[in-house]
Design an enzyme around this catalytic site. Structure first.
Site, mmCIF file in Angstrom:
data_model
loop_
_atom_site.group_PDB
_atom_site.id
_atom_site.type_symbol
_atom_site.label_atom_id
_atom_site.label_comp_id
_atom_site.label_asym_id
_atom_site.label_seq_id
_atom_site.Cartn_x
_atom_site.Cartn_y
_atom_site.Cartn_z
ATOM 1 N N PHE A 195 67.199 83.532 33.651
ATOM 2 C CA PHE A 195 66.938 84.238 32.469
ATOM 3 C C PHE A 195 68.485 84.344 31.821
ATOM 4 O O PHE A 195 69.298 85.011 32.230
ATOM 5 C CB PHE A 195 66.260 85.663 32.867
ATOM 6 N N ASP A 232 76.783 83.254 33.569
ATOM 7 C CA ASP A 232 76.425 84.467 33.026
ATOM 8 C C ASP A 232 76.172 85.616 33.772
ATOM 9 O O ASP A 232 75.371 85.955 34.693
ATOM 10 C CB ASP A 232 74.874 83.950 32.576
ATOM 11 N N LYS A 240 75.340 93.423 27.441
ATOM 12 C CA LYS A 240 74.725 94.547 27.942
ATOM 13 C C LYS A 240 75.840 95.637 28.178
ATOM 14 O O LYS A 240 76.234 96.434 27.079
ATOM 15 C CB LYS A 240 73.881 94.234 29.439
HETATM 16 C C1 LIG Z 1 69.736 90.484 29.385
HETATM 17 C C2 LIG Z 1 70.358 88.906 29.584
HETATM 18 C C3 LIG Z 1 70.670 88.121 28.751
HETATM 19 C C4 LIG Z 1 70.298 88.205 27.215
HETATM 20 O O1 LIG Z 1 71.016 89.363 26.633
HETATM 21 P P1 LIG Z 1 70.340 90.215 25.237
HETATM 22 O O2 LIG Z 1 71.245 91.069 24.838
HETATM 23 O O3 LIG Z 1 68.814 90.622 25.714
HETATM 24 O O4 LIG Z 1 69.984 88.941 24.229
HETATM 25 C C5 LIG Z 1 71.074 86.981 29.102
HETATM 26 N N1 LIG Z 1 71.534 86.607 30.293
HETATM 27 C C6 LIG Z 1 71.337 87.486 31.503
HETATM 28 C C7 LIG Z 1 71.694 87.378 32.728
HETATM 29 C C8 LIG Z 1 70.521 88.773 31.057
HETATM 30 O O5 LIG Z 1 70.402 89.702 32.075
#
Ligand SMILES: *Cc1c(COP(=O)(O)O)cnc(C)c1O
Length: 409
Positions: free
Chosen positions: A146, A231, A260
Site C-alpha cells: 500500500f 516507505d 502521516k
Molecule cells: C498511508 C500510506 C500512504 C499514503 O499516504 P496518504 O497521505 O494517504 O496519501 C503511503 N504509504 C504508506 C505505507 C501508507 O501507510
C-alpha cells in the site's frame, strides 16, 4: 448488535452519505472533539482511539506542544509558495535530515505525493546517473503493498478494489512477492532503478517480513546499483519502537518516504529524505507543490521532530508495545488465530468461526474502542504512543471480550 449510549447521530451520517463521495465505509461514530488517546462523539460518548488515523496521530490528538507550534505560526505566516524563501523551511529540512541521518529533504503534503516524488526521483536518477536507456527504467515493488491512491501508485497495487476501473495503468513497475528475497533477486535487471518496500506492510495487515529479508534487499540493491526506497509513511516516526522500522534490521535506505505522523495530526506533511546525490537530480521546474514545505506545516513538523528527538516516544512504543503483544499473544488460540507487528502496532487475525473484522470493529465501538478492520478478519491496532498503560489495558480488555465471541451469538 452494537449498542450506543446516546441516540445514533444519524443526521450527520446522512449528510455525509448524501453529499460526500462513498469511497469510505466509516463506523457509525460521529466525532466532535478529541484529546490525547480519547475522542468524544456528538452524543457525548467517549471512545479510546486505537487507530490513531493510521499512525498520523502517533502523538495523540491535539498534543499541546504541537498545537502551540501551529498557533504560533498561524500568527506569523502560513503560506508563501516556493516562489519565495521563508524562514521555517530550511530549519525543518535540516532538523529532519539530522533526525533521520540523511542528507536532503524534499517536502510534500500527502503520503501518496511523497511516494510519487520518490518514484520520479528514482527514474530520473536511473537515466542521468545509472545510465538506463530513456523510457526503460523499472521499479520493483512488493505484492500486497500500500503506497497511496494515485493512478501510478494503484497501477502497481495488487488489491483489485484499489485498482480495477482506473486503467490505463502506468507502466514500468514489476511486482514480486513480499518477503521473498529470491523473487526480488530475480526481478532486478540492469534497467532497475529502485526497489520500493514497506519495512512492515501496514494496510496488508501489519505484515512483518522474515528476518533478514530487508538486509538481503539492501545487499541485492548494492550489488546491482539499485536504489532502495523505504516507505516509512506508516511504520516510521516511532510507531514500531524505533525512529524508523528499518532501524530494527540495521538497514539504511537510499530514500525514505515519510508522512502521516510528520504533520502531528494537524496538517498534511510528507517528505522524501535521503541521499544528496539522488535527490540532487531535481532541478528548478522539474517537480513541485504549491503547499509543499509551507510555513505552517514546517512549524508543526519542527515540533514533531523535537518530540521525536527526545527518544521518549520510541521508548514508550517499545515498552507499551511489548505489553500489548504479550497480552494479545495470550489470546492466540482463544479467539485469535495470529498476532503480528512491532512496538505499539499490531495486526490481529480473528480465528475462523469468530466475527468478521467489520463486525468486530462495530462491537468494539459499542464497547468504546475505535479501531478498523483491514481485510477479512484482520484488525489493525495502533493506539497513540502517548496512551497510558491503564487506557491501553482497557482497550485490550475490550478486544479480548470481542474476539472471544462466536460469530453466531
Ligand atoms: C498511508 C500510506 C500512504 C499514503 O499516504 P496518504 O497521505 O494517504 O496519501 C503511503 N504509504 C504508506 C505505507 C501508507 O501507510
Amino acid at each position: 448488535m452494537t449498542t450506543f449510549a446516546g441516540p445514533a447521530p444519524t443526521e450527520f451520517i446522512e449528510l455525509d452519505e448524501r453529499w460526500s463521495t462513498h469511497n469510505y465505509h466509516p463506523l457509525p461514530v460521529v466525532i466532535t472533539e478529541a484529546e490525547g488517546a480519547w475522542v468524544t462523539d456528538v452524543t457525548g460518548r467517549r471512545y479510546l482511539d486505537f487507530l490513531s488515523a493510521y499512525s498520523a496521530l502517533n502523538f495523540g490528538h491535539r498534543h499541546p506542544e504541537l498545537v502551540a507550534a501551529a498557533v504560533t505560526q498561524l500568527g506569523r505566516v502560513t503560506l508563501t509558495s516556493r516562489a519565495f524563501h521563508h524562514d521555517v523551511l530550511g530549519r525543518f529540512c535540516a532538523e529532519l535530515a539530522q533526525l533521520t541521518g540523511t542528507e536532503m529533504v524534499l517536502p510534500m503534503n500527502t503520503g501518496a505525493e511523497a511516494v510519487e516524488s520518490a518514484l520520479k526521483v528514482a527514474r530520473k536518477w536511473a537515466y542521468e546517473v545509472k545510465g538506463v536507456p530513456a523510457g526503460q527504467a523499472e521499479i520493483v515493488v512488493a505484492g500486497s503493498n500500500f503506497h497511496g491512491r494515485t493512478i501510478s501508485i494503484v497501477s502497481f497495487s495488487t488489491d483489485e478494489t484499489a485498482r480495477t476501473g482506473f486503467g490505463p495503468y502506468t507502466p514500468g513497475f514489476v511486482v514480486v512477492k513480499y518477503g521473498d528475497a529470491a523473487a526480488l533477486a530475480d526481478a532486478i535487471t540492469e534497467r532497475t532503478a529502485a526497489v520500493l518496500l514497506e519495512p512492515i506492510q501496514g494496510e496488508a495487515g501489519v505484515i512483518v517480513p522474515p528476518d533478514g529479508y530487508l538486509a538481503e534487499a539492501r545487499r541485492l540493491c548494492d550489488e546491482a546499483g539499485v536504489l532502495l526506497i523505504a516507505d516509512e509513511i506508516q511504520s516510521g516516526l516511532a510507531r514500531t519502537g524505533t525512529l524508523l522500522a528499518l532501524d530494527h534490521e540495521r538497514v539504511r535506505a537510499d530514500l525514505y518516504t515519510l508522512g502521516k505522523a510528520l504533520g502531528g495530526g494537524i496538517v498534511p506533511l510528507s517528505a522524501v529524505v535521503g541521499r544528496r546525490d539522488v535527490l540532487g537530480v531535481l532541478n528548478p521546474g522539474e517537480h513541485g507543490s504549491t503547499f509543499g514545505g509551507n510555513p505552517l506545516a514546517c512549524a508543526v513538523g519542527r515540533a514533531v521532530i523535537r518530540l521525536l528527538s527526545t527518544g521518549e516516544y520510541q521508548r514508550r512504543s517499545a515498552s507499551l508495545g511489548a505489553h500489548l503483544h504479550a497480552r494479545l499473544g495470550e489470546l492466540v488460540g482463544h479467539g485469535l488465530a495470529e498476532v503480528r507487528g512491532r512496538g505499539l502496532w499490531a495486526g490481529i487475525d480473528i480465528a475462523p468461526g469468530g466475527l468478521s473484522g467489520r463486525a468486530a470493529s462495530e462491537e468494539l465501538a459499542g464497547r468504546g474502542v475505535l479501531c478498523k478492520e483491514t481485510h477479512g478478519a484482520t484488525l489493525r491496532i495502533a493506539p497513540p504512543l502517548t496512551i497510558s498503560q491503564e487506557d491501553l489495558d482497557q482497550g485490550i480488555d475490550a478486544i479480548a471480550a470481542v474476539v472471544r465471541r462466536p460469530a453466531t451469538s
